[in-house]
Design an enzyme around this catalytic site. Structure first.
Site, PDB file in Angstrom:
ATOM      1  N   GLY A  29     102.399  56.957  28.561  1.00 41.15           N
ATOM      2  CA  GLY A  29     101.692  55.717  28.265  1.00 41.15           C
ATOM      3  C   GLY A  29     101.160  55.706  26.855  1.00 41.15           C
ATOM      4  CG  ASN A  30     100.651  52.350  24.784  1.00 46.32           C
ATOM      5  OD1 ASN A  30      99.661  51.623  24.818  1.00 46.32           O
ATOM      6  ND2 ASN A  30     101.846  51.937  25.188  1.00 46.32           N
ATOM      7  NE  ARG A  31      94.902  58.167  22.238  1.00 42.09           N
ATOM      8  CZ  ARG A  31      94.391  59.011  23.131  1.00 42.09           C
ATOM      9  NH1 ARG A  31      93.612  58.564  24.094  1.00 42.09           N
ATOM     10  NH2 ARG A  31      94.675  60.298  23.051  1.00 42.09           N
ATOM     11  CB  SER A  32      97.665  49.179  24.340  1.00 38.34           C
ATOM     12  OG  SER A  32      97.335  47.817  24.454  1.00 38.34           O
ATOM     13  CB  ALA A  97     101.019  48.871  23.081  1.00 40.96           C
TER      14      ALA A  97
END
Ligand code: C5P
Length: 221
Positions: A29-32, A97
């Site tokens: 995943g990512n930090r959005s 994102a």
């Protein structure tokens, strides 16, 4: 705020970061946080638009007066959802994102570590660039992309604006913790397809959403 500024306009907004599952318990995943996209959805609805929000964040409170909320997790699901409504959209804001890569294989059972195992190879494959595909299919839609960068913000954003054939690219620097990812504030630069750029000062994401949508309504007239 002009309450009827986007009346009869269908605004599609994507928000949050996609997750790409590795196995039933793990993902990439990512930090959005989804906050920028939610602010755009909220303000578009306040301006009278019919808002379709495509979100990876079911835990966030849904803004008032939205037409529809569609929850997705992966880039493939997000692409399916946005493609399904693209024909009816007047304005599409890709604030999500999207993961650039996903695991080549999904393991249907939890991947176990072996005794004495010291490293692990993970093979990834490219996800489709959803925004670039929308840019190629564009007819009358006003298409907005976001670009989160940690370095060379404007030159990277300029390249994306052209490559993805968007009408507006919103560039934000995510190297500072008081703005951008997860923060309630943001500081962005608008890059328009005609070559003009405008830096908006650090302010709340809701104010930024208001400025972006007001400007789009003006150029669409
Ligand atoms: O290339 P980059 O990921 O930085 O571009 C950001 C913009 O492109 C965002 O608007 C994002 O929603 C969109 N994007 C996409 N599909 C991808 C990657 C990014 O639509 N696979």
């Amino acid at each position: 705020l002009t309450p009827q500024l986007l009346k009869d306009q269908v605004v599609v907004v994507t928000a949050g970061g996609t997750t790409e599952p590795l196995d039933p318990v793990r993902f990439i995943g990512n930090r959005s946080s989804g906050k920028m996209g939610y602010a755009v959805a909220q303000v578009a609805a306040m301006l009278g638009a019919k808002v379709i929000l495509i979100s990876t964040r079911p835990e966030l409170a849904v803004p008032a007066q939205l037409e529809r909320v569609i929850y997705v997790q992966t880039a493939a699901e997000l692409q399916g959802a946005v493609q399904a409504v693209y024909d009816q959209a007047n304005i599409v804001v890709m604030a999500a994102a999207v993961a650039d890569f996903k695991p080549v294989q999904y393991a249907p059972q939890k991947i176990k570590k072996q005794v004495n195992q010291t490293d692990f190879q993970l093979n990834l494959t490219k996800n489709p660039d959803i925004l670039a595909a929308l840019g190629q299919q564009k007819t009358t839609q006003f298409l907005v992309g976001f670009a989160a960068e940690t370095n060379d913000l404007l030159s990277n954003a300029q390249v994306k604006l052209a490559a993805k054939q968007v009408d507006l690219l919103v560039a934000n620097d995510v190297s500072q913790t008081d703005r951008g990812f997860n923060a309630d504030d943001n500081e962005v630069t608008l890059l328009w397809a005609d070559g003009t750029t405008e830096k908006l000062p650090l302010t709340t994401k809701v104010t930024i959403a208001t400025q972006i949508l007001t400007r789009i309504a003006q150029v669409q007239k």
